[in-house]
Design a protein around this motif. Sequence first.
Motif, mmCIF file in Angstrom:
data_model
loop_
_atom_site.group_PDB
_atom_site.id
_atom_site.type_symbol
_atom_site.label_atom_id
_atom_site.label_comp_id
_atom_site.label_asym_id
_atom_site.label_seq_id
_atom_site.Cartn_x
_atom_site.Cartn_y
_atom_site.Cartn_z
ATOM 1 N N TYR A 1 0.871 -1.173 0.000
ATOM 2 C CA TYR A 1 0.000 0.000 0.000
ATOM 3 C C TYR A 1 0.910 1.226 0.000
ATOM 4 N N LEU A 2 0.877 1.975 -1.091
ATOM 5 C CA LEU A 2 1.814 3.067 -1.295
ATOM 6 C C LEU A 2 1.134 4.415 -1.107
ATOM 7 N N GLY A 3 1.695 5.224 -0.232
ATOM 8 C CA GLY A 3 1.221 6.582 -0.040
ATOM 9 C C GLY A 3 2.041 7.547 -0.868
ATOM 10 N N GLY A 4 1.446 8.687 -1.216
ATOM 11 C CA GLY A 4 2.169 9.702 -1.963
ATOM 12 C C GLY A 4 1.623 9.933 -3.355
ATOM 13 N N LEU A 5 0.475 9.310 -3.663
ATOM 14 C CA LEU A 5 -0.114 9.497 -4.993
ATOM 15 C C LEU A 5 -0.636 10.922 -5.140
ATOM 16 N N SER A 6 -0.340 11.532 -6.280
ATOM 17 C CA SER A 6 -0.810 12.892 -6.555
ATOM 18 C C SER A 6 -2.332 12.936 -6.623
ATOM 19 N N ASP A 7 -2.902 13.991 -6.053
ATOM 20 C CA ASP A 7 -4.351 14.187 -6.148
ATOM 21 C C ASP A 7 -4.804 14.350 -7.597
ATOM 22 N N LYS A 8 -3.870 14.699 -8.475
ATOM 23 C CA LYS A 8 -4.215 14.912 -9.878
ATOM 24 C C LYS A 8 -4.680 13.635 -10.561
ATOM 25 N N ILE A 9 -4.288 12.469 -10.008
ATOM 26 C CA ILE A 9 -4.696 11.203 -10.634
ATOM 27 C C ILE A 9 -5.356 10.251 -9.635
ATOM 28 N N ALA A 10 -5.626 10.729 -8.418
ATOM 29 C CA ALA A 10 -6.329 9.891 -7.440
ATOM 30 C C ALA A 10 -7.722 9.570 -7.980
ATOM 31 N N THR A 11 -8.051 8.276 -8.018
ATOM 32 C CA THR A 11 -9.293 7.832 -8.655
ATOM 33 C C THR A 11 -9.938 6.737 -7.820
ATOM 34 N N PRO A 12 -11.248 6.830 -7.562
ATOM 35 C CA PRO A 12 -11.909 5.786 -6.759
ATOM 36 C C PRO A 12 -11.781 4.410 -7.398
ATOM 37 N N ARG A 13 -11.898 3.390 -6.553
ATOM 38 C CA ARG A 13 -11.893 2.018 -7.047
ATOM 39 C C ARG A 13 -13.056 1.792 -8.005
ATOM 40 N N ARG A 14 -12.960 0.754 -8.786
ATOM 41 C CA ARG A 14 -14.031 0.389 -9.712
ATOM 42 C C ARG A 14 -15.299 0.018 -8.938
ATOM 43 N N SER A 15 -16.451 0.353 -9.488
ATOM 44 C CA SER A 15 -17.713 0.002 -8.825
ATOM 45 C C SER A 15 -17.934 -1.509 -8.825
ATOM 46 N N THR A 16 -17.414 -2.190 -9.839
ATOM 47 C CA THR A 16 -17.492 -3.648 -9.915
ATOM 48 C C THR A 16 -16.083 -4.215 -10.042
ATOM 49 N N PRO A 17 -15.586 -4.902 -9.023
ATOM 50 C CA PRO A 17 -14.230 -5.447 -9.103
ATOM 51 C C PRO A 17 -14.089 -6.480 -10.216
ATOM 52 N N ARG A 18 -12.898 -6.585 -10.736
ATOM 53 C CA ARG A 18 -12.597 -7.640 -11.698
ATOM 54 C C ARG A 18 -12.425 -8.966 -10.963
ATOM 55 N N LEU A 19 -12.819 -10.041 -11.618
ATOM 56 C CA LEU A 19 -12.647 -11.359 -11.018
ATOM 57 C C LEU A 19 -11.199 -11.829 -11.114
ATOM 58 N N ARG A 20 -10.439 -11.252 -12.043
ATOM 59 C CA ARG A 20 -9.052 -11.658 -12.215
ATOM 60 C C ARG A 20 -8.196 -10.442 -12.582
ATOM 61 N N VAL A 21 -7.242 -10.154 -11.732
ATOM 62 C CA VAL A 21 -6.241 -9.130 -12.020
ATOM 63 C C VAL A 21 -4.891 -9.839 -12.017
ATOM 64 N N GLU A 22 -4.145 -9.696 -13.093
ATOM 65 C CA GLU A 22 -2.898 -10.438 -13.243
ATOM 66 C C GLU A 22 -1.813 -9.937 -12.291
ATOM 67 N N ALA A 23 -0.956 -10.863 -11.880
ATOM 68 C CA ALA A 23 0.192 -10.504 -11.040
ATOM 69 C C ALA A 23 1.041 -9.457 -11.753
ATOM 70 N N GLY A 24 1.497 -8.472 -11.000
ATOM 71 C CA GLY A 24 2.313 -7.403 -11.557
ATOM 72 C C GLY A 24 1.530 -6.179 -11.963
ATOM 73 N N THR A 25 0.191 -6.260 -11.910
ATOM 74 C CA THR A 25 -0.633 -5.127 -12.322
ATOM 75 C C THR A 25 -0.474 -3.966 -11.340
ATOM 76 N N VAL A 26 -0.264 -2.784 -11.894
ATOM 77 C CA VAL A 26 -0.142 -1.559 -11.099
ATOM 78 C C VAL A 26 -1.494 -0.867 -11.106
ATOM 79 N N GLY A 27 -1.994 -0.529 -9.924
ATOM 80 C CA GLY A 27 -3.328 0.034 -9.844
ATOM 81 C C GLY A 27 -3.402 1.283 -8.999
#
Length: 236
Positions: A148-174
């Motif tokens: 869990y990384l802190g320090g994200l710019s408010d310019k790109i802070a974005t809420p989580r998806r309303s419907t989660p994906r059933l599969r997110v591949e290892a290594g995915t940056v979110g």
Amino acid sequence: MTGLSYSWTEDVLSPLGETGVMIRCGDTISEAVHRRVMSVCALLEKSQPQGILEWLPSFASVTLFYDPLISPYHEICGMLLHELSKMEEATLDEPTTIIIPVCYGGELGPDLEYVATEHGLTPDEVIAIHTSGDYLVHMIGFAPGFPYLGGLSDKIATPRRSTPRLRVEAGTVGIGGKQTGVYPVTTPGGWQCIGRTPLALFRPTENPPSLLAAGDRVRFASISLQEYLEQKEGER
């Protein structure tokens, strides 16, 4: 060292299950509270209190587990308050900075366009902002090695998806709200997926198995799809 200006009274301790104690180090997510969390971990590492088996840092607390046959709850709490009352801010080691290469957009980052549109930016501007950040690893959790990384710019802070994906591949940056992170293993997930790294963050055959630890610093570097494929092959 300087004394920690924090009131270590009984109300900062609370039971967690039958063999756990949570030490509250603050009420906000900030670098100051993070430093207090790491100071508590350093204290436990140095004193090795009798009966305590392990401890885990989080955003604003430290959870420890103990053997009640060695030290019951009231003794653990008494010992903790005694140690905390005289604790000074730890002189922490210079943080390790890890550069994480990321191939942004396309099939590897299907939500990059959405994040850009939400903020009136181009995908390249989102990438530029994301790679310019200096991120603090507040904690590891959710999945093995997930930072869990802190320090994200408010310019790109974005809420989580309303419907989660059933599969997110290892290594995915979110991006999830005001945080960014990397999925170390393939798992369901609801963060906005903007890219993927070829690095393995969870390495079960190594000690420690997590590439990152609380207190580390992270910077992201943009790479091409070809570079991603080459580095991915090198990780095997």
